[in-house]
Design a protein around this motif. Structure first.
Motif, PDB file in Angstrom:
ATOM      1  N   GLU A 100     -51.849  65.778 -95.135  1.00  0.00           N
ATOM      2  CA  GLU A 100     -50.626  66.513 -95.503  1.00  0.00           C
ATOM      3  C   GLU A 100     -49.826  65.825 -96.595  1.00  0.00           C
ATOM      4  OE1 GLU A 100     -51.847  69.145 -92.493  1.00  0.00           O
ATOM      5  OE2 GLU A 100     -50.702  69.290 -94.343  1.00  0.00           O
ATOM      6  N   GLY A 101     -50.220  64.603 -96.935  1.00  0.00           N
ATOM      7  CA  GLY A 101     -49.494  63.899 -98.004  1.00  0.00           C
ATOM      8  C   GLY A 101     -48.174  63.315 -97.545  1.00  0.00           C
ATOM      9  N   SER A 102     -47.917  63.401 -96.246  1.00  0.00           N
ATOM     10  CA  SER A 102     -46.677  62.813 -95.721  1.00  0.00           C
ATOM     11  C   SER A 102     -46.924  62.356 -94.292  1.00  0.00           C
ATOM     12  CB  SER A 102     -45.568  63.879 -95.738  1.00  0.00           C
ATOM     13  OG  SER A 102     -44.503  63.477 -94.900  1.00  0.00           O
ATOM     14  N   SER A 103     -46.331  61.223 -93.932  1.00  0.00           N
ATOM     15  CA  SER A 103     -46.483  60.782 -92.533  1.00  0.00           C
ATOM     16  C   SER A 103     -45.752  61.786 -91.637  1.00  0.00           C
ATOM     17  CB  SER A 103     -45.877  59.390 -92.375  1.00  0.00           C
ATOM     18  OG  SER A 103     -44.499  59.442 -92.705  1.00  0.00           O
ATOM     19  N   PRO A 104     -46.237  61.981 -90.424  1.00  0.00           N
ATOM     20  CA  PRO A 104     -45.642  62.991 -89.559  1.00  0.00           C
ATOM     21  C   PRO A 104     -44.353  62.516 -88.895  1.00  0.00           C
ATOM     22  CG  PRO A 104     -47.420  61.931 -88.391  1.00  0.00           C
ATOM     23  CD  PRO A 104     -47.416  61.354 -89.782  1.00  0.00           C
ATOM     24  N   ALA A 105     -43.545  63.494 -88.490  1.00  0.00           N
ATOM     25  CA  ALA A 105     -42.388  63.195 -87.633  1.00  0.00           C
ATOM     26  C   ALA A 105     -42.901  63.253 -86.199  1.00  0.00           C
ATOM     27  CB  ALA A 105     -41.293  64.234 -87.848  1.00  0.00           C
ATOM     28  N   ILE A 106     -42.847  62.117 -85.509  1.00  0.00           N
ATOM     29  CA  ILE A 106     -43.374  62.053 -84.144  1.00  0.00           C
ATOM     30  C   ILE A 106     -42.298  62.498 -83.156  1.00  0.00           C
ATOM     31  CG2 ILE A 106     -44.235  60.528 -82.325  1.00  0.00           C
ATOM     32  CD1 ILE A 106     -45.435  58.759 -84.475  1.00  0.00           C
ATOM     33  N   VAL A 107     -42.651  63.488 -82.337  1.00  0.00           N
ATOM     34  CA  VAL A 107     -41.761  63.947 -81.269  1.00  0.00           C
ATOM     35  C   VAL A 107     -42.461  63.647 -79.939  1.00  0.00           C
ATOM     36  CG1 VAL A 107     -40.533  65.912 -80.237  1.00  0.00           C
ATOM     37  CG2 VAL A 107     -40.865  65.800 -82.736  1.00  0.00           C
ATOM     38  N   VAL A 108     -41.877  62.768 -79.150  1.00  0.00           N
ATOM     39  CA  VAL A 108     -42.495  62.419 -77.857  1.00  0.00           C
ATOM     40  C   VAL A 108     -41.901  63.282 -76.743  1.00  0.00           C
ATOM     41  CG1 VAL A 108     -43.189  60.058 -78.422  1.00  0.00           C
ATOM     42  CG2 VAL A 108     -40.857  60.487 -77.573  1.00  0.00           C
ATOM     43  N   THR A 109     -42.649  63.371 -75.669  1.00  0.00           N
ATOM     44  CA  THR A 109     -42.214  64.189 -74.529  1.00  0.00           C
ATOM     45  C   THR A 109     -42.346  63.374 -73.248  1.00  0.00           C
ATOM     46  OG1 THR A 109     -44.462  65.016 -74.188  1.00  0.00           O
ATOM     47  CG2 THR A 109     -43.016  66.332 -75.623  1.00  0.00           C
ATOM     48  N   GLY A 110     -41.527  63.717 -72.286  1.00  0.00           N
ATOM     49  CA  GLY A 110     -41.595  63.033 -70.989  1.00  0.00           C
ATOM     50  C   GLY A 110     -40.630  63.687 -70.017  1.00  0.00           C
ATOM     51  N   MET A 155     -37.083  62.456 -79.491  1.00  0.00           N
ATOM     52  CA  MET A 155     -37.470  62.630 -78.073  1.00  0.00           C
ATOM     53  C   MET A 155     -37.123  64.058 -77.690  1.00  0.00           C
ATOM     54  SD  MET A 155     -35.878  59.066 -76.649  1.00  0.00           S
ATOM     55  CE  MET A 155     -36.428  59.287 -74.945  1.00  0.00           C
ATOM     56  N   ALA A 156     -38.144  64.833 -77.321  1.00  0.00           N
ATOM     57  CA  ALA A 156     -37.893  66.232 -76.954  1.00  0.00           C
ATOM     58  C   ALA A 156     -37.098  66.285 -75.644  1.00  0.00           C
ATOM     59  CB  ALA A 156     -39.218  66.973 -76.778  1.00  0.00           C
ATOM     60  N   PRO A 157     -36.236  67.279 -75.512  1.00  0.00           N
ATOM     61  CA  PRO A 157     -35.513  67.414 -74.236  1.00  0.00           C
ATOM     62  C   PRO A 157     -36.506  67.684 -73.111  1.00  0.00           C
ATOM     63  CG  PRO A 157     -35.194  69.362 -75.613  1.00  0.00           C
ATOM     64  CD  PRO A 157     -35.916  68.369 -76.452  1.00  0.00           C
ATOM     65  N   PRO A 158     -36.442  66.916 -72.016  1.00  0.00           N
ATOM     66  CA  PRO A 158     -37.389  67.144 -70.910  1.00  0.00           C
ATOM     67  C   PRO A 158     -37.326  68.585 -70.422  1.00  0.00           C
ATOM     68  CG  PRO A 158     -36.179  65.109 -70.571  1.00  0.00           C
ATOM     69  CD  PRO A 158     -35.542  65.800 -71.740  1.00  0.00           C
ATOM     70  N   LEU A 159     -38.439  69.076 -69.920  1.00  0.00           N
ATOM     71  CA  LEU A 159     -38.484  70.417 -69.319  1.00  0.00           C
ATOM     72  C   LEU A 159     -37.864  70.314 -67.934  1.00  0.00           C
ATOM     73  CD1 LEU A 159     -42.138  71.260 -70.383  1.00  0.00           C
ATOM     74  CD2 LEU A 159     -40.019  71.971 -71.508  1.00  0.00           C
ATOM     75  N   ALA A 160     -36.694  70.890 -67.814  1.00  0.00           N
ATOM     76  CA  ALA A 160     -35.967  70.773 -66.529  1.00  0.00           C
ATOM     77  C   ALA A 160     -36.474  71.864 -65.589  1.00  0.00           C
ATOM     78  CB  ALA A 160     -34.476  70.955 -66.781  1.00  0.00           C
ATOM     79  N   GLY A 161     -36.849  71.470 -64.412  1.00  0.00           N
ATOM     80  CA  GLY A 161     -37.297  72.445 -63.410  1.00  0.00           C
ATOM     81  C   GLY A 161     -36.083  73.128 -62.769  1.00  0.00           C
ATOM     82  N   LYS A 162     -36.369  73.996 -61.830  1.00  0.00           N
ATOM     83  CA  LYS A 162     -35.295  74.700 -61.108  1.00  0.00           C
ATOM     84  C   LYS A 162     -35.418  74.461 -59.601  1.00  0.00           C
ATOM     85  CE  LYS A 162     -33.567  77.291 -64.580  1.00  0.00           C
ATOM     86  NZ  LYS A 162     -32.203  77.125 -65.073  1.00  0.00           N
ATOM     87  N   ALA A 163     -36.326  73.532 -59.251  1.00  0.00           N
ATOM     88  CA  ALA A 163     -36.534  73.312 -57.804  1.00  0.00           C
ATOM     89  C   ALA A 163     -35.278  72.700 -57.186  1.00  0.00           C
ATOM     90  CB  ALA A 163     -37.729  72.381 -57.590  1.00  0.00           C
ATOM     91  N   LYS A 164     -34.848  73.265 -56.080  1.00  0.00           N
ATOM     92  CA  LYS A 164     -33.613  72.776 -55.439  1.00  0.00           C
ATOM     93  C   LYS A 164     -33.750  71.314 -55.021  1.00  0.00           C
ATOM     94  CE  LYS A 164     -31.581  77.182 -53.817  1.00  0.00           C
ATOM     95  NZ  LYS A 164     -32.384  77.931 -54.823  1.00  0.00           N
ATOM     96  N   ASP A 165     -35.004  70.918 -54.687  1.00  0.00           N
ATOM     97  CA  ASP A 165     -35.190  69.519 -54.247  1.00  0.00           C
ATOM     98  C   ASP A 165     -35.552  68.616 -55.432  1.00  0.00           C
ATOM     99  OD1 ASP A 165     -38.637  69.873 -52.986  1.00  0.00           O
ATOM    100  OD2 ASP A 165     -37.672  70.326 -54.927  1.00  0.00           O
ATOM    101  N   GLY A 166     -35.455  69.161 -56.663  1.00  0.00           N
ATOM    102  CA  GLY A 166     -35.673  68.329 -57.849  1.00  0.00           C
ATOM    103  C   GLY A 166     -37.130  68.088 -58.197  1.00  0.00           C
ATOM    104  N   TYR A 167     -38.029  68.785 -57.465  1.00  0.00           N
ATOM    105  CA  TYR A 167     -39.460  68.606 -57.773  1.00  0.00           C
ATOM    106  C   TYR A 167     -39.722  68.952 -59.241  1.00  0.00           C
ATOM    107  CZ  TYR A 167     -44.521  69.028 -57.626  1.00  0.00           C
ATOM    108  OH  TYR A 167     -45.867  68.858 -57.881  1.00  0.00           O
ATOM    109  N   ASN A 168     -40.358  68.021 -59.955  1.00  0.00           N
ATOM    110  CA  ASN A 168     -40.615  68.278 -61.377  1.00  0.00           C
ATOM    111  C   ASN A 168     -41.863  67.508 -61.787  1.00  0.00           C
ATOM    112  OD1 ASN A 168     -40.715  68.397 -64.137  1.00  0.00           O
ATOM    113  ND2 ASN A 168     -38.517  68.105 -64.455  1.00  0.00           N
ATOM    114  N   HIS A 169     -43.011  68.099 -61.512  1.00  0.00           N
ATOM    115  CA  HIS A 169     -44.279  67.397 -61.801  1.00  0.00           C
ATOM    116  C   HIS A 169     -45.261  68.348 -62.477  1.00  0.00           C
ATOM    117  CE1 HIS A 169     -43.010  63.761 -59.752  1.00  0.00           C
ATOM    118  NE2 HIS A 169     -42.523  64.533 -58.794  1.00  0.00           N
ATOM    119  N   LEU A 170     -44.944  68.714 -63.697  1.00  0.00           N
ATOM    120  CA  LEU A 170     -45.842  69.614 -64.431  1.00  0.00           C
ATOM    121  C   LEU A 170     -47.102  68.868 -64.860  1.00  0.00           C
ATOM    122  CD1 LEU A 170     -43.245  71.246 -66.873  1.00  0.00           C
ATOM    123  CD2 LEU A 170     -44.481  72.447 -65.058  1.00  0.00           C
ATOM    124  N   SER A 171     -48.198  69.585 -64.941  1.00  0.00           N
ATOM    125  CA  SER A 171     -49.384  68.968 -65.546  1.00  0.00           C
ATOM    126  C   SER A 171     -49.122  68.901 -67.043  1.00  0.00           C
ATOM    127  CB  SER A 171     -50.613  69.847 -65.290  1.00  0.00           C
ATOM    128  OG  SER A 171     -50.533  71.022 -66.106  1.00  0.00           O
TER     129      SER A 171
END
Ligand code: SAM
Length: 188
Positions: A100-110, A155-171
């Motif tokens: 691409e002729g330019s170094s990429p902008a790295i966006v991490v997720t977690g 840093m991308a905004p984390p994908l916030a779940g809606k589980a009442k008990d806070g479960y958040n374990h996406l593949s």
């Protein structure tokens, strides 16, 4: 905007917070390739330093890139045709820069980021201003090592779940598909 996805297998943290190298999961090869292809990404890098893993992934890709695999499922072969192996995030960034002729902008997720760089459209606006390709990085195991997060541009905004008990374990496969949709809605 040119855009790439990276799936990192090293350095990754394990449940004890140690730096490890995870194995490539067959499903990650196929499903992430299909998401990347569907959302118009320009490449998908599977990142691992392990030669044995390169051989494994190459065998899988070769199977689908043969006439048999192609005849059985051409759509699958089409998606897998732009999967590439790299030894490190740096190598993938160098390849993107070469193309691409330019170094990429790295966006991490977690899932466990304590802070982030703001919403996807704000991140993309800055990347467009910088005239850089987007490089979306995903982890495996218990997430990306801090060294990868520290060297990222955003840093991308984390994908916030809606589980009442806070479960958040996406593949990672699910997370990739969601972010592909979220980011590309702001890319013309
Ligand atoms: N606890 C780990 C973490 O903080 O990311 C979960 C790892 S998950 C099995 C593997 C990868 O999927 C993560 O490194 C991240 O790239 C992505 N992922 C999974 N859930 C996510 C979420 N809720 N928000 C953002 N990314 C997520």
């Amino acid at each position: 905007m040119k855009r790439y996805i990276g799936l990192v297998h090293h350095p990754i943290i394990n449940k004890n917070g140690e730096i490890v190298t995870t194995s490539v999961t067959n499903l990650d090869i196929h499903d992430i390739a299909r998401s990347a292809r569907t959302y118009g990404f320009d490449g998908y890098f599977i990142i691992t330093p392990l030669e044995e893993q390169h051989k494994l992934v190459t065998r899988i890709l070769d199977h689908w890139n043969t006439d048999v695999g192609n005849a059985y499922n051409p759509d699958r072969q089409d998606a897998l045709s732009f999967v590439e192996l790299k030894n490190s995030v740096e190598d993938a960034c160098s390849e993107i820069e070469r193309r691409e002729g330019s170094s990429p902008a790295i966006v991490v997720t977690g899932a466990n980021f304590k802070d982030d760089s703001g919403q996807e459209n704000a991140i993309l606006k800055q990347i467009k201003l910088d005239k850089k390709p987007l490089f979306l990085l995903f982890g495996t195991g218990w997430g990306l090592a801090q060294s990868v997060i520290d060297r990222a541009d955003f840093m991308a905004p984390p994908l916030a779940g809606k589980a009442k008990d806070g479960y958040n374990h996406l593949s990672v496969r699910s997370a990739v598909a969601i972010y592909c949709d979220r980011f590309t809605q702001y890319i013309d």
